[in-house]
Design a protein around this motif. Structure first.
Motif, PDB file in Angstrom:
ATOM      1  N   ILE A 129     -11.166 -16.273  -4.173  1.00  0.00           N
ATOM      2  CA  ILE A 129     -12.757 -16.051  -3.445  1.00  0.00           C
ATOM      3  C   ILE A 129     -13.432 -15.101  -4.676  1.00  0.00           C
ATOM      4  CG2 ILE A 129     -13.803 -15.266  -1.839  1.00  0.00           C
ATOM      5  CD1 ILE A 129     -11.926 -17.024  -0.279  1.00  0.00           C
ATOM      6  N   MET A 130     -12.593 -13.889  -5.006  1.00  0.00           N
ATOM      7  CA  MET A 130     -13.314 -12.859  -5.658  1.00  0.00           C
ATOM      8  C   MET A 130     -13.664 -13.195  -7.054  1.00  0.00           C
ATOM      9  SD  MET A 130     -10.736  -9.701  -4.462  1.00  0.00           S
ATOM     10  CE  MET A 130     -11.916  -8.217  -4.617  1.00  0.00           C
ATOM     11  N   ILE A 131     -12.838 -14.259  -7.650  1.00  0.00           N
ATOM     12  CA  ILE A 131     -13.392 -15.030  -9.029  1.00  0.00           C
ATOM     13  C   ILE A 131     -14.706 -15.648  -8.933  1.00  0.00           C
ATOM     14  CG2 ILE A 131     -12.709 -16.383 -10.811  1.00  0.00           C
ATOM     15  CD1 ILE A 131      -9.658 -15.611 -10.352  1.00  0.00           C
ATOM     16  N   LEU A 132     -14.753 -16.410  -7.744  1.00  0.00           N
ATOM     17  CA  LEU A 132     -15.797 -17.373  -7.393  1.00  0.00           C
ATOM     18  C   LEU A 132     -17.039 -16.424  -7.170  1.00  0.00           C
ATOM     19  CD1 LEU A 132     -14.317 -20.246  -5.426  1.00  0.00           C
ATOM     20  CD2 LEU A 132     -15.160 -20.394  -7.796  1.00  0.00           C
ATOM     21  N   PHE A 133     -16.632 -15.296  -6.319  1.00  0.00           N
ATOM     22  CA  PHE A 133     -17.860 -14.266  -6.159  1.00  0.00           C
ATOM     23  C   PHE A 133     -18.339 -13.623  -7.367  1.00  0.00           C
ATOM     24  CE2 PHE A 133     -19.152 -10.377  -4.138  1.00  0.00           C
ATOM     25  CZ  PHE A 133     -20.204 -10.696  -3.273  1.00  0.00           C
ATOM     26  N   SER A 134     -17.532 -13.428  -8.349  1.00  0.00           N
ATOM     27  CA  SER A 134     -18.057 -12.805  -9.653  1.00  0.00           C
ATOM     28  C   SER A 134     -18.801 -13.692 -10.132  1.00  0.00           C
ATOM     29  CB  SER A 134     -16.806 -12.378 -10.543  1.00  0.00           C
ATOM     30  OG  SER A 134     -15.886 -11.667 -10.055  1.00  0.00           O
ATOM     31  N   PHE A 135     -18.679 -15.144 -10.417  1.00  0.00           N
ATOM     32  CA  PHE A 135     -19.574 -15.952 -10.834  1.00  0.00           C
ATOM     33  C   PHE A 135     -20.706 -15.913 -10.118  1.00  0.00           C
ATOM     34  CE2 PHE A 135     -21.247 -20.361 -11.358  1.00  0.00           C
ATOM     35  CZ  PHE A 135     -21.361 -20.209 -12.852  1.00  0.00           C
ATOM     36  N   ILE A 158     -14.428 -13.070   1.640  1.00  0.00           N
ATOM     37  CA  ILE A 158     -13.467 -12.020   0.972  1.00  0.00           C
ATOM     38  C   ILE A 158     -12.742 -11.346   1.871  1.00  0.00           C
ATOM     39  CG2 ILE A 158     -13.372 -10.068  -0.812  1.00  0.00           C
ATOM     40  CD1 ILE A 158     -15.434 -11.547  -2.349  1.00  0.00           C
ATOM     41  N   PHE A 159     -13.666 -10.745   3.055  1.00  0.00           N
ATOM     42  CA  PHE A 159     -13.068  -9.827   3.981  1.00  0.00           C
ATOM     43  C   PHE A 159     -12.087 -10.564   4.738  1.00  0.00           C
ATOM     44  CE2 PHE A 159     -13.309  -8.203   8.156  1.00  0.00           C
ATOM     45  CZ  PHE A 159     -12.739  -6.760   8.078  1.00  0.00           C
ATOM     46  N   LEU A 160     -12.462 -11.567   5.129  1.00  0.00           N
ATOM     47  CA  LEU A 160     -11.754 -12.387   6.236  1.00  0.00           C
ATOM     48  C   LEU A 160     -10.413 -12.696   5.414  1.00  0.00           C
ATOM     49  CD1 LEU A 160     -14.155 -14.511   8.169  1.00  0.00           C
ATOM     50  CD2 LEU A 160     -12.916 -12.532   8.874  1.00  0.00           C
ATOM     51  N   SER A 161     -10.329 -13.230   3.841  1.00  0.00           N
ATOM     52  CA  SER A 161      -9.458 -13.716   3.229  1.00  0.00           C
ATOM     53  C   SER A 161      -8.494 -12.677   2.979  1.00  0.00           C
ATOM     54  CB  SER A 161      -9.757 -14.597   2.100  1.00  0.00           C
ATOM     55  OG  SER A 161     -10.434 -13.727   1.299  1.00  0.00           O
ATOM     56  N   LEU A 162      -8.831 -11.515   2.669  1.00  0.00           N
ATOM     57  CA  LEU A 162      -8.022 -10.282   2.492  1.00  0.00           C
ATOM     58  C   LEU A 162      -7.392 -10.039   3.669  1.00  0.00           C
ATOM     59  CD1 LEU A 162     -10.454  -7.836   0.464  1.00  0.00           C
ATOM     60  CD2 LEU A 162      -8.191  -8.881  -0.213  1.00  0.00           C
ATOM     61  N   LEU A 216      -5.411 -16.127  -1.005  1.00  0.00           N
ATOM     62  CA  LEU A 216      -6.813 -17.138  -1.128  1.00  0.00           C
ATOM     63  C   LEU A 216      -7.678 -15.986  -1.729  1.00  0.00           C
ATOM     64  CD1 LEU A 216      -8.318 -19.665  -1.108  1.00  0.00           C
ATOM     65  CD2 LEU A 216      -8.576 -18.947   1.296  1.00  0.00           C
ATOM     66  N   SER A 217      -7.596 -14.514  -1.462  1.00  0.00           N
ATOM     67  CA  SER A 217      -8.728 -13.564  -1.786  1.00  0.00           C
ATOM     68  C   SER A 217      -9.055 -13.546  -3.280  1.00  0.00           C
ATOM     69  CB  SER A 217      -8.444 -12.329  -1.059  1.00  0.00           C
ATOM     70  OG  SER A 217      -7.060 -11.865  -1.848  1.00  0.00           O
ATOM     71  N   THR A 218      -8.085 -13.745  -4.142  1.00  0.00           N
ATOM     72  CA  THR A 218      -8.083 -13.575  -5.687  1.00  0.00           C
ATOM     73  C   THR A 218      -8.986 -14.789  -5.965  1.00  0.00           C
ATOM     74  OG1 THR A 218      -5.857 -12.762  -5.693  1.00  0.00           O
ATOM     75  CG2 THR A 218      -7.017 -13.470  -7.696  1.00  0.00           C
TER      76      THR A 218
END
Length: 197
Positions: free
Chosen positions: A107-113, A93-97, A103-105
């Motif tokens: 990854i954040m959705i996947l990270f929430s799961f 997430i840090f690298l994508s931001l 792409l960070s959005t």
């Protein structure tokens, strides 16, 4: 009045449970001081709470110690999985931001799961005789089918930690951690996903 103060009365049961939660919390806090034992301590706490829920007359210290000794390898595996599960997506997430904000959005959705999986996984892994792979698939099944329970299990630590930070941090070290796991365990049991161990 005599019935209230008897061993079978609600007064004795409530304060016995409260004393066990406090004792388990203190043992847990001491046992995670060497960071390497965190996974072992989590498994021991979960199993102890489950066992004491079924038989409140047991000694919390003996139960925790027995589960701690019996789950050394399993606990180390849990620690590696949880650390990797939190850190790898965090770095992504840090690298994508920084480099690819679009792409960070995703990854954040996947990270929430993934966060829901990481909160439920220790219970499924600790309370059942599953391999890591079986526990992972059971956790995914639980989170996807029983999403309301998974969200409740995720929100409980946030609420109790917020309460502790806002009012008294000592609450967290006195009873808060074991209370978090106790309430989460209640939802795990209510969802009916645990096999007979």
């Amino acid at each position: 009045m005599k019935n209230i103060l008897s061993i079978d009365g609600w007064y004795f049961r409530v304060f016995s449970k409260l004393a066990n939660l406090i004792l388990l919390n203190l043992i847990f806090v001491v046992s995670i001081l060497p960071i390497v034992t965190t996974g072992i301590s989590i498994i021991a706490l979960i199993n102890s709470l489950q066992e004491l829920k079924e038989d409140g007359s047991l000694s919390a210290l003996k139960v925790f110690t027995a589960h701690f000794k019996n789950n050394l390898t399993k606990g180390l595996v849990l620690l590696v999985i949880e650390v990797a599960g939190f850190s790898i997506p965090g770095v992504l997430i840090f690298l994508s931001l920084k480099h690819v904000p679009l792409l960070s959005t995703l990854i954040m959705i996947l990270f929430s799961f993934l966060l829901l999986l990481l909160v439920v996984f220790p219970f499924v892994y600790a309370l059942n005789n599953y391999s890591v792979k079986e526990a992972f698939f059971q956790t995914v099944a639980f989170v996807t089918v029983k999403i309301a329970y998974a969200i409740a299990i995720f929100i409980i630590p946030i609420a109790i930690i917020f309460f502790s930070l806002k009012y008294q941090i000592i609450f967290l070290f006195l009873i808060g951690i074991s209370l978090i796991f106790y309430i989460q365990l209640y939802f795990i049991n209510k969802a009916g996903v645990l096999s007979e161990s």
